[in-house]
Design a protein around this motif. Structure first.
Motif, mmCIF file in Angstrom:
data_model
loop_
_atom_site.group_PDB
_atom_site.id
_atom_site.type_symbol
_atom_site.label_atom_id
_atom_site.label_comp_id
_atom_site.label_asym_id
_atom_site.label_seq_id
_atom_site.Cartn_x
_atom_site.Cartn_y
_atom_site.Cartn_z
ATOM 1 N N CYS B 311 -0.523 -0.039 5.650
ATOM 2 C CA CYS B 311 -0.988 1.293 5.239
ATOM 3 C C CYS B 311 0.153 2.286 5.085
ATOM 4 C CB CYS B 311 -1.984 1.795 6.274
ATOM 5 S SG CYS B 311 -2.474 3.506 6.036
ATOM 6 N N ILE B 312 0.135 3.035 3.991
ATOM 7 C CA ILE B 312 1.159 4.069 3.774
ATOM 8 C C ILE B 312 0.561 5.473 3.908
ATOM 9 C CG2 ILE B 312 2.681 2.606 2.380
ATOM 10 C CD1 ILE B 312 1.497 4.045 -0.128
ATOM 11 N N CYS B 314 -1.969 7.199 2.596
ATOM 12 C CA CYS B 314 -2.167 8.018 1.399
ATOM 13 C C CYS B 314 -3.477 8.788 1.468
ATOM 14 C CB CYS B 314 -2.145 7.138 0.162
ATOM 15 S SG CYS B 314 -3.644 6.163 -0.037
ATOM 16 N N SER B 315 -4.396 8.318 2.285
ATOM 17 C CA SER B 315 -5.711 8.934 2.514
ATOM 18 C C SER B 315 -6.750 8.623 1.427
ATOM 19 C CB SER B 315 -5.633 10.453 2.726
ATOM 20 O OG SER B 315 -5.516 11.132 1.490
ATOM 21 N N CYS B 317 -8.480 6.019 0.949
ATOM 22 C CA CYS B 317 -9.660 5.310 1.463
ATOM 23 C C CYS B 317 -10.658 6.268 2.101
ATOM 24 C CB CYS B 317 -9.271 4.189 2.418
ATOM 25 S SG CYS B 317 -8.320 4.714 3.854
ATOM 26 N N MET B 340 -9.336 3.311 7.183
ATOM 27 C CA MET B 340 -8.115 2.825 7.840
ATOM 28 C C MET B 340 -8.107 3.212 9.313
ATOM 29 S SD MET B 340 -6.182 5.685 8.554
ATOM 30 C CE MET B 340 -4.458 5.436 8.557
ATOM 31 N N CYS B 371 -7.154 1.398 -2.447
ATOM 32 C CA CYS B 371 -5.968 1.305 -1.584
ATOM 33 C C CYS B 371 -4.739 0.849 -2.380
ATOM 34 C CB CYS B 371 -6.211 0.357 -0.419
ATOM 35 S SG CYS B 371 -4.742 0.174 0.612
ATOM 36 N N PRO B 372 -3.671 1.665 -2.374
ATOM 37 C CA PRO B 372 -2.505 1.357 -3.200
ATOM 38 C C PRO B 372 -1.701 0.152 -2.713
ATOM 39 C CG PRO B 372 -2.052 3.260 -1.819
ATOM 40 C CD PRO B 372 -3.511 2.936 -1.649
HETATM 41 S S1 SF4 Z 1 -5.989 3.709 1.038
HETATM 42 FE FE1 SF4 Z 1 -6.196 3.967 3.248
HETATM 43 S S2 SF4 Z 1 -5.473 2.010 4.068
HETATM 44 FE FE2 SF4 Z 1 -4.738 2.100 1.964
HETATM 45 S S3 SF4 Z 1 -2.701 3.009 2.143
HETATM 46 FE FE3 SF4 Z 1 -4.096 4.694 1.747
HETATM 47 S S4 SF4 Z 1 -4.632 5.450 3.795
HETATM 48 FE FE4 SF4 Z 1 -3.747 3.418 4.071
#
Ligand code: SF4
Lengths: 240, 454
Positions: B311-312, B314-315, B317, B340, B371-372
Motif C-alpha cells: 500500500c502506498i 493513496c486513499s 480504496c 486497507m 488500487c494503484p
Molecule cells: S487503494 Fe488503498 S490499499 Fe491501494 S494503495 Fe491506495 S490506500 Fe493503499
C-alpha cells in the motif's frame, strides 16, 4: 441446444417466478432447459462469511450435480462468479478437484452473458413496456466483467424505455452476511439506492441478482414506492 | 508491541455514524468528489500498465525488505542523515522525543504523517512539554478540534465548512465565517508564525529511495517544504515498507499516487530530500534524523497478509468504499480506516481488537478496481474473515449455523426440508427474532421452484 439451469437457492426458495421466467426465456430461443433436481446452494454465504470448509461441501455437491458437457446457466452474477472464480481457487491444493472445478467453471454462464453471447438475444427484438432502470450488481460487474450485456438487452426491448440509474455501480448494501452484520449501514446504502431509483422516474427497476434486488425491494417498501422491483429474467420474459 | 485486546465497538459506532446527518452529507460529498476526480485523472493514461509495474516494484521490495531498508539506511547516512531503527511504536515515540528534548526544543511543526498517528507521537510529545503543531490544514483542523484524522489524506473530511467555521470561531477567537478562503487565511497566519519560530520540523515520507537515501514527500499546501527547510532540524518518521529501490522507480509512483488520490497529474509540491544542507546550498535542514518504524512489519511481511504492505496510502480504496462513505473514518476506531485500514489494523493491532472491523465489507470489489498497486483487498478481507472464524472470534451460533449450512447443502433432502420449514416458521421468525434481518427479507414461496419443475 440444451442447458443445465442452476436456479440458485434464492430463486428456488423465494422467487420461483424468476426461475419460470428464465425457463420461458430460454425456450423462446430454442434452448431446452434441464433442471438437475439435486441442486441446492452454491455455498456463497459461507464463502463470504469465511468458512471455506463449509463452502467445499457445497462446492463438491454442486460439481457432482452439474457434471456433463452442457452449458450451465445461472440467473445470478454472484452465484455464477462463485462457480466460475471461487471454486477453482477454493480447491487450489487439490489438482484433481481444480481440474473438475475448472471444467465446470468454463461451462458456466450468468444468464445475460449467455443470452447475449450465445443466443444474441439483444438482436431478437424482444418486447417490453414502460420505463426501466437497471442496478449493476457488484460481483457481476467486477468479478465476471458483465457490465454491458444487461443494458444491451434492456435497450433492445421494443416498447420499453431504458433510463440509466445515476451512480449505478455503487453497492446497494446487500453483501450477503453483511446485511445481517451491519444492518444500519446496509439499510443506509439501500436507501441511497432507492432514492436514486425513484429519481429516474422509472416504473421498473431490474438487475441480475436477487440478493441485491431483495435488499432494494425492502428499501422501496420502506418508502411506499410503487416502482416494481424485478429480476431481469422476468422483465425479458414478459415480451416472449 | 503493546496490544489492547478489547474489541473495537464497531457495530455501535456504525449505528451511531449512520444517524449523523451532517457527517453523512460531508462524507457523501467528499468521497464522491475524490472518486470522480480519480476516475477523470486516470481515464486517459495506460493505467493497467502502470499498475502492473507499480505492483511489481512493491512486491520486489517486500520480497527483500530487510535488504532495501539496509541499503536505504546506509545511503541516507552517507548523505548526512542520522538513521534510527525503531522496533515498535514505543521505541519510535521515545526516539523522536529524545531527539527533540536533547536539543531543548519546545515547539515543533509537523507535516501530515499517518505513521506518527499510528505511534501516537503527539501525545507523547505533549507529555514531555513539547508542543506539536500540525501544519497541513486538515490535520490542523482535527488537531485543534482534539480529534484524530478520519481519512489518511484528508484528515478533516468528516467536517463540513460550517463545522470548521464554528471550530475556528471557538478555538481561535475569530468571528464566525464558513468562507473557506477566509478560514484558510486565518490558519495560514497562525501557522506562519509557528513556522518562523520552530526550531524543528517533523514529517513522514511517501517514499524512501534505497539507492540514494532520499526522502520523497508529496504535498499540496507546500507545508511539507516549509517544515523541512525552515527549521534547522528535520525529523522524518516513516514505516519501513515505504522504501522503493531507485529514483527511476519513483517515476512510476509519481504518475500513480496523485492521480489515484485526487486525480491530479502531480501534487502541487514534490520534495526529494537527500541528506542535510551541503556547502553552498541555501536551503535544507542542517540536521536530519530518520526514524524507521518497524512496529511489526518485519513479521507481517512474512505472513499471509503481507500484500497489505504494498500500500502506498493513496486513499483511493476508502474513497470508493460504500461502507466508508456511509460511516466515515472515526467509526473504525483505529488509525487507518477503509478497506486497507481493516487489513492493516488486523495485522498491526491484533485480531482480538480488530476483528469487528472485518464486517465492514460487502465484497463489492470497488477497492480492488482502483488500487494503484493492486493490493488484493477482497482476497485479504475474505482471508481475514476465515482467520476470524478459525480463531473462534465469531459467535458460536454463527459457527454452528455455518456448519449446518454446509451439511444441508450436500443433501437435497435436508435442503428441501429446510426450505419447507423456512416457509412455515417465517412468521414466527419475523415476529420474535431480535434481528431486523427477517423483517427485511420476504417470506419464502409456498411452493419452491424445484417443486414447480417436477
Ligand atoms: S487503494 Fe488503498 S490499499 Fe491501494 S494503495 Fe491506495 S490506500 Fe493503499
Amino acid at each position: 441446444m440444451r442447458v443445465l439451469l442452476f436456479a440458485t437457492c434464492l430463486v428456488d426458495t423465494f422467487y420461483p417466478d424468476t426461475g419460470e421466467a428464465t425457463v420461458r426465456l430460454l425456450r423462446h430461443f430454442g434452448v431446452e432447459t434441464a433442471f438437475p433436481k439435486r441442486q441446492t446452494c452454491c455455498g456463497k454465504p459461507a464463502d463470504s462469511a469465511g468458512y471455506p470448509e463449509q463452502v467445499k461441501k457445497a462446492a463438491r455437491h454442486f460439481l457432482s450435480t452439474f457434471e456433463g458437457t452442457d452449458p450451465i446457466v445461472i440467473p445470478s452474477g454472484s452465484c455464477a462468479s462463485m462457480v466460475k472464480n471461487h471454486y477453482p481457487e477454493l480447491f487450489k491444493d487439490d489438482p484433481d478437484m481444480i481440474r473438475k472445478a475448472q471444467g465446470v467453471a468454463d461451462r458456466t454462464f450468468e444468464l445475460t452473458q449467455f443470452l447475449v453471447h450465445r443466443l444474441q438475444a439483444d438482436k431478437a427484438g424482444l418486447k417490453g413496456s414502460g420505463k426501466v432502470t437497471y442496478h449493476s450488481s457488484c460481483q457481476l460487474m467486477r468479478e465476471l466483467g458483465v457490465r454491458d450485456e444487461p443494458i444491451m438487452l434492456l435497450k433492445s426491448l421494443a416498447g420499453a424505455e431504458f433510463v440509466p440509474l445515476p451512480n449505478s455501480t455503487q453497492c446497494c448494501g446487500f453483501g450477503g452476511v453483511f446485511m445481517g452484520k451491519l444492518p444500519e449501514v446496509s439499510m443506509a446504502l439501500a436507501d441511497e439506492k432507492a432514492e436514486a431509483i425513484i429519481g429516474t422516474g422509472a416504473h421498473v427497476v431490474t438487475g441480475c441478482d436477487h440478493g441485491c434486488l431483495m435488499n432494494i425491494a425492502d428499501a422501496m417498501k420502506r418508502r411506499g414506492s410503487s416502482i416494481e422491483v424485478k429480476h431481469i429474467a422476468q422483465v425479458l420474459a414478459e415480451g416472449v | 508491541m503493546s496490544r489492547s485486546t478489547t474489541a473495537i465497538p464497531f457495530r455501535v459506532n456504525t449505528a451511531r455514524a449512520v444517524c449523523d446527518a451532517s457527517l453523512r452529507q460531508a462524507m457523501d460529498y467528499s468521497t464522491r468528489t475524490f472518486s470522480a476526480k480519480r476516475a477523470e485523472g486516470t481515464a486517459q493514461v495506460p493505467l493497467e500498465e502502470w499498475r502492473e509495474r507499480a505492483s511489481a516494484i512493491r512486491m520486489q521490495v517486500l520480497d527483500n525488505l530487510a535488504d532495501y531498508v539496509d541499503r536505504f539506511s546506509a545511503n541516507a547516512t552517507r548523505a548526512g542523515a542520522v538513521v534510527h531503527r525503531a522496533k515498535d511504536a514505543q521505541i519510535a515515540r521515545d526516539t523522536v522525543a529524545a531527539i527533540l528534548k536533547d536539543r531543548g526544543i519546545k515547539m515543533v511543526v509537523k507535516a501530515k504523517s499517518m505513521v506518527t498517528e499510528e505511534i501516537h507521537l503527539n501525545k507523547r510529545l505533549e507529555e514531555i512539554g513539547i508542543e506539536p503543531v500540525e501544519t497541513d490544514l486538515g490535520e490542523y483542523i482535527v488537531q485543534i478540534a482534539g480529534e484524530t484524522p478520519s481519512h489518511i489524506l484528508a484528515p478533516a473530511i468528516h467536517k463540513s465548512r460550517k463545522d470548521i467555521g464554528r471550530l475556528f470561531a471557538d478555538k481561535l477567537g475569530i468571528e464566525y465565517t464558513d468562507d473557506p478562503e477566509v478560514l484558510t487565511k486565518v490558519a495560514r497566519r497562525v501557522l506562519r508564525e509557528k513556522f518562523l519560530a520552530a526550531k524543528a520540523g517533523i514529517t513522514g515520507a511517501n517514499f524512501a529511495i534505497a539507492d540514494t537515501g532520499s526522502l520523497v514527500i508529496f504535498t499540496n499546501e507546500g507545508n511539507g517544504r516549509m517544515v523541512t527547510t525552515l527549521p534547522r532540524l528535520h525529523v522524518a518518521v516513516l514505516s519501513v515498507e515505504k522504501v522503493i529501490p531507485s529514483l527511476a522507480d519513483l517515476s512510476t509512483f509519481v504518475r500513480l499516487l496523485p492521480r489515484s488520490a485526487s486525480g491530479q497529474i502531480l501534487s502541487s509540491y514534490l520534495s526529494v530530500i537527500t541528506g542535510t544542507r551541503k556547502q553552498g546550498e541555501t536551503t535544507g535542514a542542517r540536521e536530519i534524523h530518520i526514524v524507521l518504524v518497524d512496529n511489526g512489519r518485519s513479521e507481517i511481511v512474512k505472513g499471509e497478509f503481507r500484500e497489505i504492505l504494498k500500500c502506498i496510502r493513496c486513499s483511493a480504496c476508502m474513497n470508493v468504499c460504500p461502507v466508508y462513505k456511509v460511516i466515515g473514518g472515526h467509526a473504525y476506531g483505529c488509525t487507518y480506516p477503509g478497506p486497507m485500514g481493516i487489513v492493516l489494523t488486523a495485522v498491526l493491532e491484533g485480531m482480538e481488537r480488530a476483528h469487528p472491523l472485518q464486517d465492514a465489507t460487502t465484497f463489492c470489489g470497488a477497492c480492488v478496481e482502483v488500487c494503484p498497486v493492486k493490493v488484493p483487498l477482497s482476497k485479504l478481507l475474505r482471508r481475514l474473515r476465515e482467520r476470524r472464524a478459525e480463531q473462534r472470534l465469531t459467535p458460536l451460533v454463527e459457527r454452528l449455523a455455518m456448519f449446518g449450512f454446509g451439511t444441508v447443502t450436500q443433501s437435497p433432502a435436508l435442503f428441501g426440508l429446510g426450505q419447507r420449514m423456512s416457509w412455515s416458521v417465517w412468521p414466527l421468525l419475523k415476529d420474535f427474532s431480535r434481528s431486523k434481518l427477517f423483517v427485511r427479507l420476504p417470506r419464502p414461496a409456498r411452493k419452491t421452484f424445484k417443486r414447480s419443475m417436477s
